[in-house]
Design a protein around this motif. Structure first.
Motif, PDB file in Angstrom:
ATOM      1  N   ILE A 286      -4.117  -7.642   1.274  1.00 50.84           N
ATOM      2  CA  ILE A 286      -4.167  -6.336   1.930  1.00 50.84           C
ATOM      3  C   ILE A 286      -5.318  -6.298   2.938  1.00 50.84           C
ATOM      4  O   ILE A 286      -6.465  -6.617   2.605  1.00 50.84           O
ATOM      5  CB  ILE A 286      -4.326  -5.214   0.894  1.00 50.84           C
ATOM      6  CG1 ILE A 286      -3.147  -5.224  -0.089  1.00 50.84           C
ATOM      7  CG2 ILE A 286      -4.440  -3.852   1.576  1.00 50.84           C
ATOM      8  CD1 ILE A 286      -1.797  -5.040   0.550  1.00 50.84           C
TER       9      ILE A 286
ATOM     10  N   ALA B 205      -9.042  -2.124   0.395  1.00 44.60           N
ATOM     11  CA  ALA B 205      -8.337  -0.893   0.759  1.00 44.60           C
ATOM     12  C   ALA B 205      -9.319   0.269   0.853  1.00 44.60           C
ATOM     13  O   ALA B 205      -9.223   1.109   1.754  1.00 44.60           O
ATOM     14  CB  ALA B 205      -7.236  -0.586  -0.249  1.00 44.60           C
TER      15      ALA B 205
ATOM     16  N   VAL C 171       0.850  -1.190   0.000  1.00 45.55           N
ATOM     17  CA  VAL C 171       0.000   0.000   0.000  1.00 45.55           C
ATOM     18  C   VAL C 171       0.882   1.234   0.000  1.00 45.55           C
ATOM     19  O   VAL C 171       1.904   1.275   0.701  1.00 45.55           O
ATOM     20  CB  VAL C 171      -0.906   0.030   1.255  1.00 45.55           C
ATOM     21  CG1 VAL C 171      -1.754   1.305   1.283  1.00 45.55           C
ATOM     22  CG2 VAL C 171      -1.784  -1.210   1.326  1.00 45.55           C
TER      23      VAL C 171
ATOM     24  N   VAL D 229      -3.532  -0.804   5.436  1.00 45.94           N
ATOM     25  CA  VAL D 229      -3.891   0.533   4.963  1.00 45.94           C
ATOM     26  C   VAL D 229      -3.737   1.544   6.094  1.00 45.94           C
ATOM     27  O   VAL D 229      -3.174   2.637   5.904  1.00 45.94           O
ATOM     28  CB  VAL D 229      -5.326   0.543   4.405  1.00 45.94           C
ATOM     29  CG1 VAL D 229      -5.725   1.953   3.974  1.00 45.94           C
ATOM     30  CG2 VAL D 229      -5.440  -0.426   3.232  1.00 45.94           C
TER      31      VAL D 229
ATOM     32  N   THR E 241      -2.833   0.537  -4.309  1.00 49.25           N
ATOM     33  CA  THR E 241      -2.555  -0.841  -3.918  1.00 49.25           C
ATOM     34  C   THR E 241      -2.632  -1.732  -5.153  1.00 49.25           C
ATOM     35  O   THR E 241      -2.521  -1.248  -6.283  1.00 49.25           O
ATOM     36  CB  THR E 241      -3.519  -1.293  -2.799  1.00 49.25           C
ATOM     37  OG1 THR E 241      -3.100  -2.568  -2.294  1.00 49.25           O
ATOM     38  CG2 THR E 241      -4.957  -1.373  -3.288  1.00 49.25           C
TER      39      THR E 241
END
Length: 363
Positions: free
Chosen positions: A144, A106, A51, A149, A98
């Protein structure tokens, strides 16, 4: 897995784009209040992703929006929140980048961030973009998380951001070589005080690498290179400025940012999602710069984006994953070609000096 130290930037090697001076860090963070943070996921095998967050420090109590615009060069991609930026002309969140299949998670994480920091209000518009790093990373794992994040946003600082194989650029490939995150800035003299333009790029697009007008084919500079073309070719560009501009003018800025990709050899292919986001941090009561005076600002955007794109490749390191290898740009071979083409009038730059100060030659 520890990553190798960042390789030299283009300017460190004497590759200088344009004549305008850079800011003190030659980075998007030269725009006052703009911060950058990364979270990097790299297991040394088939996971190379992360990220990147561009955080305008001006967003906060009393000022929850900034003038902004998005330009879509080719819409083969996902930029969550872009239609509201188009409609209202404002940015109300950090800009987060990302990998393709992680963009939705995200975006949800940025939404949570906004809700925590803005207890008032019923609706929020996170702006989250992506490029497809599936050539080197297992994107179907969608690794992710909200924590990744949140950490990137929380880690955002000024100074010189990490570049190359870091954050959202950990697994990207561009112009035949390993790429990643790049950044650069320019200052534009103006009556009443200079303005700054900064750019950050997530490079993952096809074409023929071109440096200062000189082609650098990977098959010639790295004869044993893997020429398998990545499945997704895209580029995300974030441009920040303290120039006082409205959203319409920032749309003109964003278009120039995508135009700058052509300078480094972009193919603008069918599958390339090429987007630029531009925002201004100027105080609302500052007088707007007239359109007739924007030409030097446009030049600054073109130069800053071009150099950021070059830095995204020059600083990246050879990476293997998913049965492919993306090779780092071979600096010496590039410099040899530039010298042969008489495109290196500048002496090599010493990283210990100001980005604008060339190292004195010993000759």
């Amino acid at each position: 897995m520890d990553k190798p130290a960042q390789r030299p930037r283009a300017r460190d090697l004497g590759v200088v784009v344009g004549t305008l001076p850079t800011g003190p860090h030659n980075a998007v963070t030269d725009v006052p209040g703009v911060l950058v943070g990364h979270t990097t996921l790299d297991d040394g095998h088939d996971l190379h992703t992360g990220v990147a967050a561009v955080v305008p420090g001006q967003l906060g109590p009393g000022r929850w929006t900034l003038p902004a615009a998005v330009f879509t060069g080719n819409g083969y991609g996902k930029l969550v929140g872009s239609t509201q930026v188009d409609e209202l002309g404002v940015l109300e969140s950090p800009v987060v980048l990302t990998a393709t299949l992680s963009v939705f998670r995200a975006a949800d994480a940025v939404l949570t961030h906004l809700m925590r920091h803005r207890p008032e209000g019923l609706s929020f518009n996170p702006l989250v973009g992506e490029t497809n790093d599936g050539h080197l990373s297992d994107i179907r794992r969608r690794p992710i998380t909200e924590e990744h994040v949140r950490d990137a946003i929380a880690a955002a600082t000024g100074g010189v951001p990490a570049q190359g194989c870091v954050g959202a650029g950990t697994g990207t490939t561009a112009l035949g070589y390993k790429a990643g995150i790049g950044t650069s800035s320019r200052t534009v003299p103006r009556p009443g005080g200079a303005v700054t333009v900064g750019a950050l790029t997530q490079s993952n697009f096809g074409g023929l690498l071109t440096v200062l007008g000189v082609p650098m084919p990977v098959e010639e500079l790295v004869p044993d290179a893997d020429r398998a073309e990545p499945a997704g070719n895209s580029c995300m560009i974030v441009v920040a400025t303290d120039a006082s501009l409205d959203s319409r003018q920032l749309g003109r800025i964003a278009r120039r940012a995508v135009f700058a990709m052509a300078r480094v050899g972009a193919a603008y292919s069918n599958g390339s999602g090429d987007y630029a986001i531009a925002f201004s941090t100027a105080e609302p009561d500052e007088p707007r710069i007239p359109d007739a005076e924007l030409t030097p600002v446009f030049a600054a955007v073109l130069d800053a984006v071009e150099e950021a794109l070059l830095d995204s490749l020059f600083t990246a390191t050879t990476t293997r994953g998913m049965g492919h290898t993306s090779h780092a740009v071979p600096h010496e071979a590039v410099l040899d070609r530039l010298k042969a083409a008489n495109r290196l009038p500048h002496p090599a730059y010493d990283p210990g000096h100001s980005p604008n100060e060339p190292r004195r030659s010993s000759r």
